[in-house]
Design an enzyme around this catalytic site. Structure first.
Site, PDB file in Angstrom:
ATOM      1  N   CYS A  44      15.151  54.677  43.781  1.00  0.00           N
ATOM      2  CA  CYS A  44      13.700  54.746  44.016  1.00  0.00           C
ATOM      3  C   CYS A  44      13.077  53.354  44.102  1.00  0.00           C
ATOM      4  O   CYS A  44      12.024  53.175  44.711  1.00  0.00           O
ATOM      5  CB  CYS A  44      13.026  55.528  42.893  1.00  0.00           C
ATOM      6  SG  CYS A  44      13.906  57.040  42.455  1.00  0.00           S
ATOM      7  N   TYR A 100     -11.821  61.450  28.789  1.00  0.00           N
ATOM      8  CA  TYR A 100     -12.883  60.823  29.576  1.00  0.00           C
ATOM      9  C   TYR A 100     -13.329  59.505  28.953  1.00  0.00           C
ATOM     10  O   TYR A 100     -13.555  59.435  27.748  1.00  0.00           O
ATOM     11  CB  TYR A 100     -14.108  61.748  29.687  1.00  0.00           C
ATOM     12  CG  TYR A 100     -15.366  60.962  30.029  1.00  0.00           C
ATOM     13  CD1 TYR A 100     -15.504  60.366  31.284  1.00  0.00           C
ATOM     14  CD2 TYR A 100     -16.360  60.753  29.080  1.00  0.00           C
ATOM     15  CE1 TYR A 100     -16.613  59.586  31.578  1.00  0.00           C
ATOM     16  CE2 TYR A 100     -17.477  59.975  29.369  1.00  0.00           C
ATOM     17  CZ  TYR A 100     -17.602  59.394  30.624  1.00  0.00           C
ATOM     18  OH  TYR A 100     -18.697  58.614  30.915  1.00  0.00           O
ATOM     19  N   ALA A 145      22.267  59.280  39.105  1.00  0.00           N
ATOM     20  CA  ALA A 145      21.259  59.801  38.168  1.00  0.00           C
ATOM     21  C   ALA A 145      21.776  60.982  37.337  1.00  0.00           C
ATOM     22  O   ALA A 145      21.812  60.925  36.100  1.00  0.00           O
ATOM     23  CB  ALA A 145      20.016  60.202  38.951  1.00  0.00           C
ATOM     24  N   SER A 191      24.692  54.227  38.425  1.00  0.00           N
ATOM     25  CA  SER A 191      23.497  54.043  37.608  1.00  0.00           C
ATOM     26  C   SER A 191      22.549  52.955  38.132  1.00  0.00           C
ATOM     27  O   SER A 191      22.355  51.929  37.493  1.00  0.00           O
ATOM     28  CB  SER A 191      23.936  53.693  36.181  1.00  0.00           C
ATOM     29  OG  SER A 191      22.837  53.685  35.320  1.00  0.00           O
ATOM     30  N   ALA A 229      14.240  62.525  41.461  1.00  0.00           N
ATOM     31  CA  ALA A 229      15.013  61.845  40.416  1.00  0.00           C
ATOM     32  C   ALA A 229      14.911  62.462  39.021  1.00  0.00           C
ATOM     33  O   ALA A 229      15.921  62.614  38.337  1.00  0.00           O
ATOM     34  CB  ALA A 229      14.586  60.378  40.358  1.00  0.00           C
TER      35      ALA A 229
HETATM   36  C1  LIG Z   1      14.910  54.952  48.982  1.00  0.00           C
HETATM   37  C2  LIG Z   1      14.775  56.073  47.999  1.00  0.00           C
HETATM   38  C3  LIG Z   1      13.625  56.175  47.241  1.00  0.00           C
HETATM   39  C4  LIG Z   1      13.485  57.219  46.338  1.00  0.00           C
HETATM   40  N1  LIG Z   1      12.336  57.296  45.604  1.00  0.00           N
HETATM   41  C5  LIG Z   1      12.180  58.297  44.703  1.00  0.00           C
HETATM   42  C6  LIG Z   1      11.019  58.362  43.897  1.00  0.00           C
HETATM   43  O1  LIG Z   1      10.128  57.509  43.964  1.00  0.00           O
HETATM   44  N2  LIG Z   1      10.912  59.405  43.025  1.00  0.00           N
HETATM   45  C7  LIG Z   1      11.882  60.367  42.901  1.00  0.00           C
HETATM   46  O2  LIG Z   1      11.744  61.295  42.096  1.00  0.00           O
HETATM   47  N3  LIG Z   1      13.022  60.307  43.654  1.00  0.00           N
HETATM   48  C8  LIG Z   1      13.185  59.305  44.541  1.00  0.00           C
HETATM   49  N4  LIG Z   1      14.343  59.233  45.287  1.00  0.00           N
HETATM   50  C9  LIG Z   1      15.355  60.296  45.139  1.00  0.00           C
HETATM   51  C10 LIG Z   1      16.276  60.015  43.948  1.00  0.00           C
HETATM   52  O3  LIG Z   1      16.867  58.759  44.105  1.00  0.00           O
HETATM   53  C11 LIG Z   1      17.353  61.112  43.919  1.00  0.00           C
HETATM   54  O4  LIG Z   1      16.700  62.349  43.693  1.00  0.00           O
HETATM   55  C12 LIG Z   1      18.365  60.877  42.794  1.00  0.00           C
HETATM   56  O5  LIG Z   1      19.058  59.668  42.987  1.00  0.00           O
HETATM   57  C13 LIG Z   1      19.386  62.031  42.775  1.00  0.00           C
HETATM   58  O6  LIG Z   1      20.380  61.751  41.846  1.00  0.00           O
HETATM   59  P1  LIG Z   1      21.824  62.434  41.962  1.00  0.00           P
HETATM   60  O7  LIG Z   1      22.616  61.896  40.824  1.00  0.00           O
HETATM   61  O8  LIG Z   1      21.670  63.884  42.108  1.00  0.00           O
HETATM   62  O9  LIG Z   1      22.411  61.950  43.363  1.00  0.00           O
HETATM   63  P2  LIG Z   1      22.747  60.496  43.924  1.00  0.00           P
HETATM   64  O10 LIG Z   1      21.832  59.490  43.361  1.00  0.00           O
HETATM   65  O11 LIG Z   1      22.808  60.640  45.401  1.00  0.00           O
HETATM   66  O12 LIG Z   1      24.209  60.223  43.361  1.00  0.00           O
HETATM   67  C14 LIG Z   1      25.305  60.962  43.758  1.00  0.00           C
HETATM   68  C15 LIG Z   1      26.556  60.119  43.573  1.00  0.00           C
HETATM   69  O13 LIG Z   1      27.703  60.913  43.861  1.00  0.00           O
HETATM   70  C16 LIG Z   1      28.636  60.140  44.577  1.00  0.00           C
HETATM   71  N5  LIG Z   1      29.506  61.062  45.324  1.00  0.00           N
HETATM   72  C17 LIG Z   1      29.154  61.884  46.337  1.00  0.00           C
HETATM   73  N6  LIG Z   1      30.215  62.604  46.765  1.00  0.00           N
HETATM   74  C18 LIG Z   1      31.269  62.215  46.006  1.00  0.00           C
HETATM   75  C19 LIG Z   1      32.650  62.576  45.976  1.00  0.00           C
HETATM   76  N7  LIG Z   1      33.138  63.515  46.785  1.00  0.00           N
HETATM   77  N8  LIG Z   1      33.463  61.974  45.072  1.00  0.00           N
HETATM   78  C20 LIG Z   1      32.974  61.025  44.214  1.00  0.00           C
HETATM   79  N9  LIG Z   1      31.677  60.630  44.223  1.00  0.00           N
HETATM   80  C21 LIG Z   1      30.836  61.231  45.096  1.00  0.00           C
HETATM   81  C22 LIG Z   1      27.764  59.256  45.467  1.00  0.00           C
HETATM   82  O14 LIG Z   1      28.473  58.112  45.906  1.00  0.00           O
HETATM   83  C23 LIG Z   1      26.615  58.931  44.531  1.00  0.00           C
HETATM   84  O15 LIG Z   1      26.839  57.754  43.797  1.00  0.00           O
HETATM   85  C24 LIG Z   1      14.520  58.185  46.196  1.00  0.00           C
HETATM   86  C25 LIG Z   1      15.689  58.079  46.957  1.00  0.00           C
HETATM   87  C26 LIG Z   1      15.817  57.036  47.846  1.00  0.00           C
HETATM   88  C27 LIG Z   1      17.070  56.927  48.657  1.00  0.00           C
END
Ligand SMILES: Cc1cc2nc3c(=O)[nH]c(=O)nc-3n(C[C@H](O)[C@H](O)[C@H](O)COP(=O)(O)OP(=O)(O)OC[C@H]3O[C@@H](n4cnc5c(N)ncnc54)[C@H](O)[C@@H]3O)c2cc1C
Length: 446
Positions: free
Chosen positions: A42, A424, A10, A38, A299
């Site tokens: 959620c 409303y 994200a 990508s 997210a």
């Molecule tokens: C089942 C589920 C349902 C969810 N539902 C909701 C919802 O309804 N509403 C909402 O707001 N949020 C929801 N979330 C939370 C939301 O998905 C996260 O807040 C969001 O994905 C965060 O994005 P990010 O890019 O910070 O991290 P992530 O999506 O975790 O991405 C981080 C990326 O970094 C990569 N990475 C990590 N360390 C390294 C490294 N050392 N070297 C290279 N790559 C690395 C990982 O492989 C990953 O691809 C949900 C999460 C889950 C698991």
């Protein structure tokens, strides 16, 4: 000038796309440890609920599109293991073990969070899984199909546990939820939390709050989740007890950490080292109600923070106001929504909280199809400010919550909120929306 991003979901891919759009000449390199980028994490519980849907449908944009259409140098299977802020380099290993090194002018850490797994016996057994990445989703779906899962235990009662209960029940699986805290949803007002609990029990989910899991054992044909006073049998165990920020690489580089070990950033997402930013679940944020640091992994703020960093490194410095902790989730036929602070959090942050809970209707009197909606509201006696709102209803809670969320961003008083001109019409609310009724009632006790 180049922009290197660690993490391709994200926050990371939002930053990469935005930077390339604003400055097509900028070299943008994304280093992602897995092969997936990508996708909608959620959406996973809803996809898992449907055996006919391919989980890869959740991929929003394929790696080839980023590479070929957007000109982003996306390197999947690249795990970053070290950052050298002085030299401006990151080092790591590819999936086949080969080392790599990349130089950066501007760096974004967007490494997200990982599922918490307790250090207890049996949590590494086959059939014990968590749901964080798309690969986790694939594994769970495959496991349910191959093992014809009919019984599952979920450890934890957070929103992912609740969403997964619905997903598994939809597939005809018996579901038991267990956790040590005796309170079902400890952050939620008791009346509203009871409505959620009743909904889950009515849909056949068994809830065991107040039971500490000691470990998991492999029985003859089933896993056994062991507690002091009972053992729960299941073919599959989902561990959903929360997440922790992936901040180890940042910490090793001497970058300052903050709440819950998230990477500390300022309002411009800059870490304690110049030219190194952090965004998304790995980083902290300011809370718009308290003005203090908080860590809320969701997210929208991850996408937004990724954008903001891209704007900054392409010449338009951006600062973000922060987060209100607005969240919504679905539990079978209920919408559960909240924003801002609970009474307890408000008291901890020096407010003098006053609360009001009302039960209203989602549509006008005599309009068919309406249902009950619970609204819980917290205000501050000293300043009159609105501090937090929770809602539970069969309809109308999910989007209603956005009005108080905006009010929190505007630091409105309850009195100002009461005077807001809200929409409303009978199919959508009574003339006095339940939110305004709650605010009017709260005003009387402030
Ligand atoms: C089942 C589920 C349902 C969810 N539902 C909701 C919802 O309804 N509403 C909402 O707001 N949020 C929801 N979330 C939370 C939301 O998905 C996260 O807040 C969001 O994905 C965060 O994005 P990010 O890019 O910070 O991290 P992530 O999506 O975790 O991405 C981080 C990326 O970094 C990569 N990475 C990590 N360390 C390294 C490294 N050392 N070297 C290279 N790559 C690395 C990982 O492989 C990953 O691809 C949900 C999460 C889950 C698991």
């Amino acid at each position: 000038m180049n922009f290197v991003i660690i993490g391709g979901d994200a926050a990371g891919m939002s930053a990469a796309s935005r930077a390339k759009r604003r400055n097509p000449d900028m070299e943008v390199i994304v280093l992602e440890q897995t092969k997936d980028v990508s996708y909608s994490a959620c959406g996973m519980p809803y996809n898992i609920a449907d055996p006919e849907r391919d989980i890869d449908d959740l991929i929003v944009r394929q790696p080839t599109v980023f590479r070929e259409k957007q000109g982003i140098d996306l390197r999947t299977g690249h795990r970053v293991e070290a950052i050298d802020p002085g030299k401006g380099t990151v080092k790591g290993r590819t999936l086949d073990g080969g080392p790599f090194q990349v130089e950066f002018d501007e760096l974004l850490i967007a490494t997200g969070a990982s599922a918490l797994i307790p250090d207890l016996p049996g949590f590494d057994l086959p059939g014990v899984m968590s749901l964080k990445s798309l690969e986790d989703g694939r594994r769970i779906k495959r496991f349910i199909k191959e093992h014809r899962v009919k019984q599952a235990v979920i450890i934890g009662m957070g929103y992912i546990a609740l969403e997964m209960s619905e997903a598994l029940r939809t597939r005809g699986i018996e579901v038991v939820l267990i956790k040590p805290n005796p309170l079902f949803l400890p952050w939620m007002h008791e009346k509203l939390s009871r409505a959620v609990r009743e909904e889950m029990e009515a849909k056949g989910v068994q809830l065991y709050p107040g039971h500490e899991v000691k470990g998991i054992e492999q029985g003859d044909s089933r896993l056994r989740v062991i507690c002091a006073d009972r053992a729960l049998e299941a073919q599959m165990v989902l561990v959903a007890i929360g997440v922790q920020p992936n901040s180890g690489v940042a910490q090793d580089a001497g970058i300052a950490l903050s709440i819950a070990n998230s990477v500390a950033v300022d309002r411009g997402l800059l870490t304690s080292k110049s030219h190194i930013y952090a965004a998304g679940d790995c980083a902290d944020a300011y809370h718009v109600v308290t003005g203090e640091k908080t860590w809320i992994p969701l997210a929208l703020r991850a996408n937004r923070a990724g954008w903001a960093v891209a704007d900054t490194v392409t010449g338009k410095a951006v600062t973000l106001p922060g987060v209100a902790g607005t969240a919504v989730f679905k539990v079978f036929d209920l919408e559960v929504a909240h924003t801002g602070l609970t009474v307890e959090e408000a008291a901890e942050h020096g407010f003098e909280p006053v609360e009001m809970t009302i039960q209203g209707r989602t549509r006008a009197h005599a309009h068919p199809g309406g249902s009950s909606i619970g609204v819980h509201m917290v205000g501050d006696r000293k300043s009159g400010r609105l501090l937090g709102v929770q809602m539970v209803g069969r309809e109308g809670a999910a989007h209603r919550i956005d009005a108080p969320a905006v009010a929190l961003h505007g630091k409105m008083t309850v009195e100002e909120f009461v005077q807001c001109d809200l929409a409303y019409a009978p199919p959508f609310s009574p003339v006095w929306d339940p939110m305004l009724t709650a605010a009017n009632q709260l005003l009387k006790s402030l």
